[in-house]
Design an enzyme around this catalytic site. Structure first.
Site, short mmCIF file in Angstrom:
data_model
loop_
_atom_site.label_atom_id
_atom_site.label_comp_id
_atom_site.label_asym_id
_atom_site.label_seq_id
_atom_site.Cartn_x
_atom_site.Cartn_y
_atom_site.Cartn_z
N CYS A 173 6.33 -8.00 3.32
CA CYS A 173 4.99 -8.72 2.88
C CYS A 173 4.87 -10.60 3.54
CB CYS A 173 4.00 -8.74 2.22
SG CYS A 173 3.57 -6.74 1.90
N HIS A 175 -0.11 -14.81 0.28
CA HIS A 175 -0.09 -13.34 0.12
C HIS A 175 -1.02 -12.52 0.59
CE1 HIS A 175 0.38 -9.03 1.31
NE2 HIS A 175 1.08 -8.78 0.29
N ASN A 231 -4.91 -5.27 1.41
CA ASN A 231 -3.32 -6.10 1.63
C ASN A 231 -3.15 -5.61 2.99
OD1 ASN A 231 -0.30 -6.52 1.56
ND2 ASN A 231 -0.08 -6.16 -0.64
N1 COA Z 1 -9.06 3.58 -10.30
C1 COA Z 1 -8.91 3.45 -11.37
N2 COA Z 1 -8.29 3.72 -12.22
C2 COA Z 1 -6.67 3.19 -11.36
C3 COA Z 1 -6.71 3.14 -10.35
C4 COA Z 1 -8.31 3.72 -9.22
N3 COA Z 1 -7.11 2.86 -7.87
N4 COA Z 1 -5.79 2.76 -9.86
C5 COA Z 1 -5.16 3.15 -11.48
N5 COA Z 1 -5.80 3.30 -12.35
C6 COA Z 1 -5.63 3.96 -13.74
C7 COA Z 1 -4.01 4.31 -14.18
O1 COA Z 1 -3.74 5.73 -14.00
C8 COA Z 1 -3.92 3.90 -15.76
O2 COA Z 1 -4.89 4.68 -16.19
P1 COA Z 1 -4.92 5.31 -18.46
O3 COA Z 1 -4.35 4.19 -19.01
O4 COA Z 1 -5.08 5.82 -18.55
O5 COA Z 1 -2.61 5.30 -17.83
C9 COA Z 1 -5.12 2.52 -15.45
O6 COA Z 1 -6.28 2.48 -14.24
C10 COA Z 1 -4.34 0.82 -15.79
O7 COA Z 1 -2.95 1.26 -14.44
P2 COA Z 1 -2.50 -0.16 -14.54
O8 COA Z 1 -1.45 0.85 -13.16
O9 COA Z 1 -1.81 -0.24 -15.74
O10 COA Z 1 -3.48 -0.88 -13.84
P3 COA Z 1 -2.87 -2.33 -13.38
O11 COA Z 1 -4.10 -3.41 -14.00
O12 COA Z 1 -1.35 -2.66 -13.41
O13 COA Z 1 -3.62 -2.60 -11.69
C11 COA Z 1 -2.26 -2.87 -9.66
C12 COA Z 1 -3.12 -2.02 -11.09
C13 COA Z 1 -1.37 -2.15 -8.52
C14 COA Z 1 -3.79 -3.27 -9.01
C15 COA Z 1 -1.71 -3.65 -9.64
O14 COA Z 1 -0.98 -3.20 -11.07
C16 COA Z 1 -1.26 -4.08 -9.34
O15 COA Z 1 -1.71 -5.10 -7.65
N6 COA Z 1 -0.18 -4.70 -8.72
C17 COA Z 1 0.89 -5.05 -7.60
C18 COA Z 1 0.90 -4.81 -6.59
C19 COA Z 1 1.41 -5.47 -5.07
O16 COA Z 1 1.06 -6.04 -5.20
N7 COA Z 1 1.66 -4.52 -4.34
C20 COA Z 1 2.24 -5.31 -2.79
C21 COA Z 1 3.57 -5.94 -3.03
S1 COA Z 1 3.50 -6.37 -2.12
#
Ligand code: COA
Length: 314
Positions: A114, A238, A268
């Site tokens: 990215c 980004h 993204n």
């Molecule tokens: N819909 C509903 N629930 C979801 C979900 C979705 N699409 N994705 C994950 N969950 C759930 C998980 O299973 C978890 O459930 P649990 O508490 O029962 O285990 C809960 O939501 C929290 O998950 P978590 O991964 O801790 O959420 P988060 O707040 O960290 O958000 C992301 C997840 C992926 C949105 C976030 O971590 C993120 O944006 N990370 C960076 C990703 C990124 O930038 N990637 C590209 C890099 S270039």
């Protein structure tokens, strides 16, 4: 690592391309256990465009940038295409763009995930510093081709698209005031796609590292450019998660209103996200000649990249 430019360059044309198909959060919720409410609250994303091929999107965006710049096809020296989703393992998708546009020049793909567009832009400034006159710089992705559509933790995040700029040599010092390219290879296990396999991500840790990387890289470029956070008119970050943008802007000491944000509509799009957000800001009259712009991104690798440019500099 950086130094003064030998020969300056400036952006003189731009363009974007998006697949026609728009997929809403509600539509995704029909196939994986998720909801519009969760996706908007945790990421800021409402919809994304999906489809096409990387070379076709790249070609469309580059064609617009070329046309707008007024540069003759015969005078284009190089196509640099940032992507992690090239159409084929080889050749480079940049070669398809070169052919489709009827250019007679060099062409290469660049993979810095990215951070790719900023890596490509800095590389293009280097090409111009050493003799090239006109370089097409493109970020294009079809992330849908490497997304695991059964994994709700990743599939809600990504989209497809392309953005391109024409970078032209100038007589003066040009637009680039400072830049920073970095990689923390020991963190590569946090986000990767093995050959022919889907993207795998540790979301929470990527989030943490992303905010750190955006802040460190942004500050490095500001320092090198000899400017302060207050001097920056527009930040083009980004587009991964609106919460990453919010946290990074806060740490950089720049008001959130100065950030270009398109991820609500586009998700993204990896290498394409910064040029897509930049062009959106230009088209919404957010830039005037002489304004300072900070481009800043991070991605798998974990790479990070930033650049301070003076908009419209000659
Ligand atoms: N819909 C509903 N629930 C979801 C979900 C979705 N699409 N994705 C994950 N969950 C759930 C998980 O299973 C978890 O459930 P649990 O508490 O029962 O285990 C809960 O939501 C929290 O998950 P978590 O991964 O801790 O959420 P988060 O707040 O960290 O958000 C992301 C997840 C992926 C949105 C976030 O971590 C993120 O944006 N990370 C960076 C990703 C990124 O930038 N990637 C590209 C890099 S270039």
């Amino acid at each position: 690592m950086a130094g003064p430019a030998l020969r300056g360059a400036t952006i003189t044309g731009w363009g974007t391309a998006l697949p026609e198909r728009v997929v809403s959060n509600e539509e995704l919720a029909k196939t994986v256990e998720t909801s519009d409410q969760w996706i908007v609250a945790r990421t800021g994303i409402k919809s994304r465009h999906l489809g096409g091929t990387t070379s076709a999107l790249a070609t469309e965006a580059a064609r617009k940038a070329l046309h707008m710049s007024g540069v003759a096809k015969a005078d284009v020296d190089m196509v640099v295409l940032a992507t992690i989703t090239a159409d084929q393992q080889c050749p480079a998708s940049a070669c398809t763009v070169q052919d489709e546009l009827g250019l007679d020049c060099g062409a290469m793909d660049l993979n810095a995930a990215c951070s790719g567009f900023v890596y490509a832009l800095v590389t293009a400034h280097g090409l111009i510093a050493t003799g090239a006159n006109n370089v097409l710089v493109i970020g294009a992705e079809t992330l849908s081709s490497i997304t695991n559509w059964d994994d709700r933790g990743t599939c809600v995040l990504f989209g497809d698209g392309a953005g391109a700029v024409m970078l032209q040599a100038t007589n003066g010092p040009g637009q680039l005031l400072g830049w920073d390219l970095n990689s923390k290879g020991h963190l590569r296990r946090l986000l990767y796609a093995d050959m022919g396999v889907h993207l795998v991500m540790e979301g929470k840790e990527v989030f943490r590292q992303a905010v750190k990387a955006m802040t460190a890289s942004g500050n490095a470029s500001l320092t090198q450019a000899g400017v302060c956070a207050e001097d920056i008119k527009l930040v083009v970050p980004h587009q991964a998660n609106v919460r990453i943008i919010e946290a990074s802007m806060k740490r950089l000491g720049i008001p959130l209103e100065r950030a270009a944000v398109v991820l609500d509509r586009l998700g993204n799009t990896s290498s394409a996200s910064i040029p897509l957000a930049l062009v959106d800001a230009i088209e919404n009259d957010r830039l005037e000649q002489g304004d300072l712009v900070l481009l800043v991104g991070f991605g798998a690798g974990m790479t990070s990249a930033s650049a301070v440019i003076r908009w419209g500099a000659t």
